[in-house]
Design a protein around this motif. Structure first.
Motif, PDB file in Angstrom:
ATOM      1  N   PRO B 132       0.788  -1.231   0.000  1.00 27.33           N
ATOM      2  CA  PRO B 132       0.000   0.000   0.000  1.00 27.33           C
ATOM      3  C   PRO B 132       0.826   1.291   0.000  1.00 27.33           C
ATOM      4  N   VAL B 133       1.664   1.449  -1.006  1.00 23.09           N
ATOM      5  CA  VAL B 133       2.343   2.731  -1.211  1.00 23.09           C
ATOM      6  C   VAL B 133       2.047   3.163  -2.639  1.00 23.09           C
ATOM      7  N   GLY B 134       1.308   4.240  -2.755  1.00 19.88           N
ATOM      8  CA  GLY B 134       0.960   4.748  -4.080  1.00 19.88           C
ATOM      9  C   GLY B 134       1.596   6.111  -4.297  1.00 19.88           C
ATOM     10  N   LEU B 135       2.388   6.214  -5.341  1.00 25.99           N
ATOM     11  CA  LEU B 135       3.009   7.502  -5.684  1.00 25.99           C
ATOM     12  C   LEU B 135       2.708   7.786  -7.143  1.00 25.99           C
ATOM     13  N   ASN B 150      11.958   7.265   3.024  1.00 23.93           N
ATOM     14  CA  ASN B 150      10.759   7.013   3.837  1.00 23.93           C
ATOM     15  C   ASN B 150       9.534   7.629   3.160  1.00 23.93           C
ATOM     16  N   ALA B 151       9.249   7.164   1.968  1.00 26.37           N
ATOM     17  CA  ALA B 151       8.216   7.802   1.152  1.00 26.37           C
ATOM     18  C   ALA B 151       6.848   7.745   1.826  1.00 26.37           C
ATOM     19  N   GLY B 152       6.018   8.676   1.425  1.00 26.66           N
ATOM     20  CA  GLY B 152       4.666   8.761   1.951  1.00 26.66           C
ATOM     21  C   GLY B 152       3.682   8.278   0.909  1.00 26.66           C
ATOM     22  N   GLY B 153       2.977   9.218   0.310  1.00 29.01           N
ATOM     23  CA  GLY B 153       2.013   8.858  -0.710  1.00 29.01           C
ATOM     24  C   GLY B 153       0.602   9.008  -0.186  1.00 29.01           C
ATOM     25  N   THR B 154      -0.324   8.419  -0.955  1.00 29.74           N
ATOM     26  CA  THR B 154      -1.736   8.698  -0.695  1.00 29.74           C
ATOM     27  C   THR B 154      -2.379   7.728   0.291  1.00 29.74           C
ATOM     28  N   GLN B 155      -1.640   6.713   0.781  1.00 26.35           N
ATOM     29  CA  GLN B 155      -2.289   5.738   1.665  1.00 26.35           C
ATOM     30  C   GLN B 155      -1.726   5.754   3.089  1.00 26.35           C
ATOM     31  N   VAL B 156      -0.991   6.818   3.392  1.00 22.50           N
ATOM     32  CA  VAL B 156      -0.340   6.908   4.699  1.00 22.50           C
ATOM     33  C   VAL B 156      -1.348   6.910   5.843  1.00 22.50           C
TER      34      VAL B 156
END
Lengths: 469, 469
Positions: B132-135, B150-156
């Protein structure tokens, strides 16, 4: 044992802490020097009872200057001896008791280190939120302790370890300086995450004085079932189906062997056999959802399909909160129920979930060969691959010979764990008990890196010096 | 600019990498030296293209011995210049492309650093799981990159940052040694968590070569809606209701201003206005559940109640996957849609969720005073308090004067963020762009601790030397 603390250091500590802020009274000290399972008895020349972060800072600063070691203690519920001083100054967080803030909207509570987990739960409930860390010891375990040991518990499957539930920290570093990292942000990528280093550091990189903890909405729908199964393999197959069925609503999935249930029936007053007939293994499953009726419906489908597939021998669903509590009590009493059964080698291990059944088979065969007649009580958080694997002396046999072979027996169990890519301490930490053992299983590359980090932040090695790398 | 690399080091590197394992060809190097938004143009004497962890180890070992600095690059999608060398050896992970293992039961995929996020998604989907990491950049961004930043994205909101999704790591430390921490355990409390240090270290503590990533069950029920609202305050009130309504099923909750939607309509072919009339602000909400029909039902209730409470002006629910994609495309195109509008001061900030509306009010008033006529495009992950706050030059004005005032303008925005306990880099990291700025806002105590950690693990400061503390 640590070197004696110089008299001038003691008098400086007394002066910054003031009356009521310290003790050298053996009666006051006694309960803090005894680990609750009687495995460690400590010693300390001085109990510091700071009542603020500033006082913690003053105490640590004085000790840093003089090179005097400190052991920090919260609720004294640790299981690996990390909180018991052996001659060090003992710093107790018992007077750091404020809940500084709670915000339902931001879903955060800011609590000082000495606040108990149960008090956090109450504070959260008062604003219709919850902090999803449940421990049998939650009435005594403290915020500082659960953070410093990166506690697990029964809800890790869904929410992760404490590591995932801390938004910010305030701590006194080993040089006595206060680090105010009490942010309440969900996202902050501005360099190495100092709080992640302090979480699970078992007091070796500083004293956690307060934390901003992540809260979650209260669940309106909840279903708890006790399920009798043939084997751990069946339990794991059921877990996989439960996850698919609920898409993330599995709140707890705990495994217990029949022997542990029998110990509870025998040794814990008021325990009732959960199902009509005995079963070789039991799963305690809890589903929870924010949507009314959803968890109950999912449980019904899950149990129906499991019965049909032959994975479930029998099951009971709690119809009331009291019934749910009674089912959970059987699980929570697994450890206390063993105590009257005599000397035990306890293990807190984890393996990949798919290897849990293999681990139980291999370890039990090895233990029966090494200690014929021993009794195995295995239970734990099967959804996390975390098994509390306890090897109890043969029924009626004396304690001493079994206790004397603990290290040898544990070595066998740990070697099996390591061969499966597992961990010899899944949730209790290393403390004074397992640090040397952990060194055996880590690569020299990793040990060197961990030692370098320790030396960088605790250059005089004054914080819990007997613990970690 | 970094000192020239000695010739003997280059020849040793060539010899361990072999033919095809390195390049000094300007054409081959060019795309790796240009940041995609044209903000950084780099230089390197040597591109290393190791094809195994052992080769990475050899390269880093040679550089360590000689004190030659290295910059590591994955998909070159970073937004803060951390991946662009300024004279260092450039180590690309592009040939570390194996998916070493995938296990649906243990819900883990082991992927090498150069595997793209999209490839991880495909691999997971092939076993009915998801990562569940969407970029927006997932077709190019790599495993090593998303971990190192430590990427974030839209499902954090639901799953946390990448930090929460890594079970194990393999990395080459700054001294060239390989750390094999590729565990696949859910619980492991055996000392400081080295992987947590490497995650988000932006390549300064070593080269991540592979990772064991946590997978989740596929969701069977999903509802996506575009909602027109009056203000960020209404959006945040809706978020709070959505969380309560779904008890954790909010998968995404993204805010956009009308101006950003207009940029997409104007500058991105095929974009359609999502609602009949324009609205001042938009929320893109996604709910997902493992229970069939559950997310759709929750969305219906949520929208109904929001309309009734006057918090929603209008809304549309995607009826097909294609419609859902079209709604998400508007959000994902917010950044590209700005590009033709000219010089922009971009900010990736976070504040406590409850302060998002205050931040937008204060920052916009300050920007209008400082740069009259500037255009504000604010969008982002409002559920995490993370706003991409972009200040674009006045319509029709030249770029240069606006670009020249970037640092002053950003200082104002960052000061407002800091006054609210926020972060000046919520998800992009510090890189070459924000390290000095971050130093301003951190306490000397924290900076000293971070510098000590860096020096402990990267004593010669050869790993991405211009980046972090």
């Amino acid at each position: 044992m640590t070197a004696p603390v110089p008299a001038d250091v003691l008098s400086r500590l007394k002066s910054v802490l003031g009356e009521g802020g310290w003790s050298q009274d053996p009666e006051r000290l006694a309960p803090k020097l005894l680990e609750w399972r009687d495995r460690w008895r400590g010693e300390t020349p001085f109990l510091a009872l700071p009542r603020s972060t500033e006082e913690v800072s003053a105490v640590v600063g004085i000790c840093f200057e003089a090179g005097v070691p400190i052991t920090t203690q919260g609720g004294n519920t640790g299981l690996v001896g990390g909180q018991i001083p052996m001659g060090e100054v003992l710093l107790s967080t018992e007077r750091l008791r404020a809940i500084r803030d709670i915000d339902a909207f931001d879903e955060v509570v800011v609590a000082e280190a000495g606040v108990t987990l149960a008090q956090v739960h109450e504070a959260a409930a008062s604003v219709r939120r919850r902090f999803p860390v449940g421990l049998a010891s939650e009435g005594t375990a403290t915020v500082g302790g659960v953070i410093s040991t990166n506690a697990g518990g029964t809800q890790v499957l869904r929410y992760g370890m404490v590591r995932n539930l801390v938004l910010g920290l305030e701590a006194v570093l080993p040089n006595g300086e206060v680090w105010n990292g009490l942010k309440r942000l969900r996202k902050d990528n501005t360099g190495y995450d100092l709080k992640q280093l302090l979480i699970g550091a078992e007091g070796t990189l500083g004293v956690v004085t307060a934390a901003a903890l992540k809260l979650y909405p209260v669940m309106v729908s909840r279903a708890v079932a006790m399920i009798g199964v043939e084997s751990p393999r069946a339990a794991i197959e059921l877990l996989s189906r439960a996850k698919e069925e609920t898409g993330g609503a599995v709140e707890g999935f705990e495994l217990m062997g029949r022997l542990g249930v029998e110990f509870a029936l025998k040794n814990i007053a008021g325990t009732r056999d959960p199902l009509g007939e005995p079963h070789p293994w039991y799963v305690l499953a809890e589903f929870a959802s924010g949507e009314a009726g959803s968890a109950e419906a999912a449980m019904e489908r899950f149990l129906g399909e499991g019965l049909e597939a032959g994975l479930i021998r029998d099951a009971v669903v709690a119809q009331t909160e009291a019934q749910a509590k009674a089912l959970w009590a059987i699980r929570e009493n697994q450890s206390p129920a063993q105590k009257p059964e005599g000397a035990t080698w306890k293990h807190d291990v984890s393996v990949p979930v798919s290897r849990v059944a293999d681990f139980l088979d291999e370890a039990t065969a090895a233990m029966q060969a090494f200690a014929p007649g021993c009794r195995i009580a295995a239970f734990g958080h099967v959804g996390d691959g975390n098994i509390h694997y306890d090897v109890i002396r043969p029924d009626g046999a004396p304690d001493a010979p079994h206790a004397a072979r603990r290290d040898q027996g544990s070595r066998i169990v740990h070697d099996i764990v390591a061969s499966m890519g597992g961990s010899i301490s899944a949730e209790h930490g290393l403390g004074a008990m397992k640090t040397e053992e952990a060194r055996r299983y880590k690569s020299p590359v990793e040990v060197a890196a961990l030692e370098a980090v320790r030396a960088a932040l605790d250059p005089k090695r004054i914080m819990n010096p007997r613990v970690l790398f």
